[in-house]
Design a protein around this motif. Structure first.
Motif, mmCIF file in Angstrom:
data_model
loop_
_atom_site.group_PDB
_atom_site.id
_atom_site.type_symbol
_atom_site.label_atom_id
_atom_site.label_comp_id
_atom_site.label_asym_id
_atom_site.label_seq_id
_atom_site.Cartn_x
_atom_site.Cartn_y
_atom_site.Cartn_z
ATOM 1 N N LEU A 143 0.825 -1.210 0.000
ATOM 2 C CA LEU A 143 0.000 0.000 0.000
ATOM 3 C C LEU A 143 0.862 1.264 0.000
ATOM 4 C CD1 LEU A 143 -2.804 -1.034 2.522
ATOM 5 C CD2 LEU A 143 -3.068 -0.662 0.060
ATOM 6 N N VAL A 144 1.903 1.287 0.830
ATOM 7 C CA VAL A 144 2.799 2.455 0.876
ATOM 8 C C VAL A 144 3.492 2.653 -0.471
ATOM 9 C CG1 VAL A 144 4.854 3.442 1.966
ATOM 10 C CG2 VAL A 144 3.156 2.267 3.370
ATOM 11 N N THR A 145 3.914 1.556 -1.092
ATOM 12 C CA THR A 145 4.557 1.637 -2.408
ATOM 13 C C THR A 145 3.612 2.224 -3.438
ATOM 14 O OG1 THR A 145 5.893 -0.319 -1.879
ATOM 15 C CG2 THR A 145 5.759 0.318 -4.187
ATOM 16 N N SER A 146 2.377 1.804 -3.401
ATOM 17 C CA SER A 146 1.381 2.310 -4.342
ATOM 18 C C SER A 146 1.158 3.812 -4.178
ATOM 19 C CB SER A 146 0.056 1.556 -4.150
ATOM 20 O OG SER A 146 -0.917 1.983 -5.066
ATOM 21 N N LEU B 223 0.339 -3.554 -8.650
ATOM 22 C CA LEU B 223 1.473 -2.640 -8.516
ATOM 23 C C LEU B 223 2.275 -2.569 -9.811
ATOM 24 C CD1 LEU B 223 2.396 -0.927 -6.114
ATOM 25 C CD2 LEU B 223 4.027 -2.731 -5.547
ATOM 26 N N MET B 224 2.472 -3.693 -10.455
ATOM 27 C CA MET B 224 3.172 -3.711 -11.744
ATOM 28 C C MET B 224 2.384 -2.920 -12.786
ATOM 29 S SD MET B 224 5.930 -5.601 -11.268
ATOM 30 C CE MET B 224 6.568 -6.952 -10.271
ATOM 31 N N MET B 225 1.068 -3.083 -12.786
ATOM 32 C CA MET B 225 0.223 -2.343 -13.729
ATOM 33 C C MET B 225 0.317 -0.841 -13.467
ATOM 34 S SD MET B 225 -3.166 -4.799 -13.754
ATOM 35 C CE MET B 225 -4.140 -3.553 -14.609
ATOM 36 N N GLN B 226 0.341 -0.465 -12.204
ATOM 37 C CA GLN B 226 0.427 0.950 -11.849
ATOM 38 C C GLN B 226 1.732 1.562 -12.371
ATOM 39 O OE1 GLN B 226 -0.059 1.704 -7.658
ATOM 40 N NE2 GLN B 226 0.277 3.901 -7.849
ATOM 41 N N ALA B 227 2.836 0.830 -12.234
ATOM 42 C CA ALA B 227 4.120 1.309 -12.748
ATOM 43 C C ALA B 227 4.070 1.466 -14.269
ATOM 44 C CB ALA B 227 5.238 0.354 -12.352
ATOM 45 N N ALA B 228 3.455 0.499 -14.952
ATOM 46 C CA ALA B 228 3.356 0.559 -16.415
ATOM 47 C C ALA B 228 2.518 1.760 -16.854
ATOM 48 C CB ALA B 228 2.745 -0.737 -16.949
ATOM 49 N N PHE B 229 1.395 2.022 -16.174
ATOM 50 C CA PHE B 229 0.567 3.189 -16.499
ATOM 51 C C PHE B 229 1.347 4.486 -16.331
ATOM 52 C CE2 PHE B 229 -3.381 0.557 -15.483
ATOM 53 C CZ PHE B 229 -3.754 0.475 -16.813
ATOM 54 N N SER C 259 2.037 5.355 -20.334
ATOM 55 C CA SER C 259 0.730 5.808 -20.817
ATOM 56 C C SER C 259 0.546 7.280 -20.484
ATOM 57 C CB SER C 259 -0.400 4.987 -20.179
ATOM 58 O OG SER C 259 -0.599 5.383 -18.829
ATOM 59 N N SER C 260 -0.476 7.861 -21.062
ATOM 60 C CA SER C 260 -0.759 9.291 -20.840
ATOM 61 C C SER C 260 -1.816 9.491 -19.758
ATOM 62 C CB SER C 260 -1.231 9.940 -22.147
ATOM 63 O OG SER C 260 -2.377 9.272 -22.646
ATOM 64 N N PHE C 261 -2.230 8.405 -19.089
ATOM 65 C CA PHE C 261 -3.230 8.534 -18.031
ATOM 66 C C PHE C 261 -2.658 9.355 -16.881
ATOM 67 C CE2 PHE C 261 -4.457 4.417 -20.016
ATOM 68 C CZ PHE C 261 -5.680 4.835 -20.524
ATOM 69 N N GLY C 262 -3.500 10.166 -16.270
ATOM 70 C CA GLY C 262 -3.042 11.062 -15.226
ATOM 71 C C GLY C 262 -3.207 10.511 -13.834
ATOM 72 N N ALA D 19 -7.064 5.475 -8.655
ATOM 73 C CA ALA D 19 -7.882 4.280 -8.832
ATOM 74 C C ALA D 19 -7.105 3.017 -8.439
ATOM 75 C CB ALA D 19 -8.353 4.174 -10.279
ATOM 76 N N MET D 20 -5.798 3.007 -8.734
ATOM 77 C CA MET D 20 -4.986 1.846 -8.386
ATOM 78 C C MET D 20 -4.811 1.732 -6.859
ATOM 79 S SD MET D 20 -4.510 0.546 -11.325
ATOM 80 C CE MET D 20 -3.328 -0.752 -11.032
ATOM 81 N N ILE D 21 -4.707 2.862 -6.187
ATOM 82 C CA ILE D 21 -4.617 2.837 -4.722
ATOM 83 C C ILE D 21 -5.911 2.299 -4.120
ATOM 84 C CG2 ILE D 21 -4.379 4.259 -2.647
ATOM 85 C CD1 ILE D 21 -2.638 6.170 -4.277
ATOM 86 N N VAL D 22 -7.039 2.762 -4.648
ATOM 87 C CA VAL D 22 -8.347 2.286 -4.178
ATOM 88 C C VAL D 22 -8.470 0.780 -4.408
ATOM 89 C CG1 VAL D 22 -10.843 2.413 -4.543
ATOM 90 C CG2 VAL D 22 -9.465 4.513 -4.510
ATOM 91 N N ALA D 23 -7.998 0.303 -5.560
ATOM 92 C CA ALA D 23 -8.043 -1.132 -5.854
ATOM 93 C C ALA D 23 -7.212 -1.921 -4.843
ATOM 94 C CB ALA D 23 -7.537 -1.389 -7.275
#
Length: 452
Positions: A291-294, A413-419, A423-426, A432-436
């Motif tokens: 969670l802290v990493t995210s 967490l891997m997906m969050q790093a890739a985004f 990607s251009s997502f802000g 949203a990844m933290i909430v997940a």
């Protein structure tokens, strides 16, 4: 139910020293980057890292043996252990200074700085480990705060007023280690530990048999953590090394949290020798760190912009891989405890060797292909493999509570790093990844509250 009373008390004292120390040192980084160029900062960073890797060699990792054998031992036994340590470390530091007899000019000056810093840092380490073995955790906390405060004052004086730049950073470190060590010797009543005793080869052998495997273990751990900066310097130059060194400061926040808990958990586990709670505590530990990493990953860009000057802003793109690498490093370090309880440091070393060899291969392969981010990815993969090896050896995966949520959290967490990187997502996607992560780990969070 995990018994947290003693652990919480130890964590509090260790947090006071470690957090205060690391926060001040962390806040010095923007100050250093203001007065030093990326190349100059990279040079200082490499010298400090060289001393860091030399400390286990110069001390024969004797400080770790002091802690392991000192906890629960009588005052007479601890006096003997400390006095024999002075013989061991004094001899090694004397040998480390011998090359000065054959050096001249700039090489002599540089190596003299290296040896002096090595002496002061090694001496402070020995004193700190003895404080922990004595259960003098208040003094341990004071040492961390005192060191950081002196370092802050002297660094400001040398860089802002004297203009010594790189030499000022090194000298400030020396003075901080020296003065904090002197205060600890007096406050910790070390006079009782400084009584003359004849060399005891039996005791020295016993301590060194435990400690010696920890030397290559520390060096290999260093290989996975920071050796890539030398490879980055070789392929990409000191400027890139400076950016990469700054990028590591954001993950160092996570490393700080790990240091506080790990040291407290180490003391607790070595005192109680209770292996039954390790798996359950690991699950709480891993969930919290994920969670802290995210959260840190989500705020990486604004944090880098806030803390560092414009020439260092591009460092943000190297942070995501490094954050996940520090996460796996923290999980792997947690699993060192069972090896220490059983005094089985040889097997601990084997897992570290596998990870470090893999790190060397990946670093030399990925940096020419991917640039600086290749170093971060190599570090991530090597720490992940080390963690998996230790988890399998200690049967963590088969006993792990809420096992599916653990693996799902890592994938998220891997997906969050890739985004963040590709990607251009802000910031909305990062939130949203933290909430997940919170949703996936909700049972774990509720379980921790209940267990307390």
């Amino acid at each position: 139910m995990v018994k947290l009373k003693g652990l919480s008390r130890d964590t509090l004292f260790i947090a006071l020293g470690t957090v205060g120390n690391k926060v001040i040192v962390f806040l010095l980084v923007p100050f250093y980057t203001y007065f030093l160029t990326p190349a100059a900062y990279g040079q200082v960073d490499l010298l400090l890292l060289a001393v860091q890797v030399a400390v286990p060699l110069a001390t024969l990792a004797y400080g770790d043996a002091l802690l392991r054998f000192g906890i629960g031992a009588s005052i007479k036994a601890r006096q003997a252990q400390f006095s024999q340590g002075l013989y061991v470390i004094g001899t090694m530091l004397l040998l480390s200074s011998l090359p000065l007899l054959f050096l001249t000019g700039e090489s002599f000056s540089l190596y003299a700085l290296f040896v002096l810093l090595l002496v002061f840092q090694s001496s402070n380490l020995l004193i700190v480990q003895q404080l922990k073995a004595n259960q003098q955790l208040r003094l341990y906390a004071l040492n961390g705060l005192l060191f950081a405060t002196i370092l802050l004052i002297v660094s400001i004086f040398f860089l802002a007023y004297v203009g010594w730049e790189t030499n000022g950073v090194i000298l400030a470190q020396m003075i901080a280690y020296f003065l904090s060590s002197v205060v600890m010797l007096m406050a910790g009543r070390f006079k009782r530990f400084l009584r003359f005793q004849k060399p005891n080869s039996v005791l020295i052998k016993k301590m060194c048999v435990y400690a010696l495997p920890l030397i290559p273990n520390s060096i290999m751990w260093w290989v996975m953590q920071v050796s890539d900066r030398f490879v980055v310097s070789f392929y990409l130059g000191l400027g890139a090394t400076g950016l990469y060194a700054v990028a590591t400061k954001i993950p160092s926040i996570l490393s700080l949290v790990n240091t506080v808990f790990y040291q407290a958990w180490q003391l607790h586990a070595l005192k109680t020798k209770d292996l039954q709670t390790i798996t359950r505590m690991f699950r709480y530990y891993s969930g919290f760190f994920i969670l802290v990493t995210s959260v840190l990953m989500a705020i990486t860009q604004p944090l880098v912009s806030l803390l560092f000057t414009a020439p260092f802003y591009d460092a943000w793109q190297y942070v995501p891989f490094l954050l996940i690498a520090v996460l796996f490093s923290s999980l792997a370090s947690f699993l060192e405890i069972p090896y220490m309880i059983h005094k089985n440091t040889g097997r601990l070393l084997l897992t570290t060797i596998y990870g470090s060899v893999l790190n060397i291969i990946l670093t030399l392969t990925l940096i020419p292909l991917m640039g600086v981010n290749g170093a971060g990815l190599a570090t991530l993969i090597s720490f992940m493999c080390t963690f998996i090896l230790r988890a399998c050896k200690n049967n963590i995966f088969t006993q792990l509570p809420y096992r599916p949520s653990f693996f799902i959290s890592l994938v998220l967490l891997m997906m969050q790093a890739a985004f963040l990187l590709y990607s251009s997502f802000g910031i909305s996607v990062q939130i949203a990844m933290i909430v997940a992560q919170l949703l996936v780990n909700r049972r774990l969070l509720l379980g921790f509250k209940t267990s307390r």
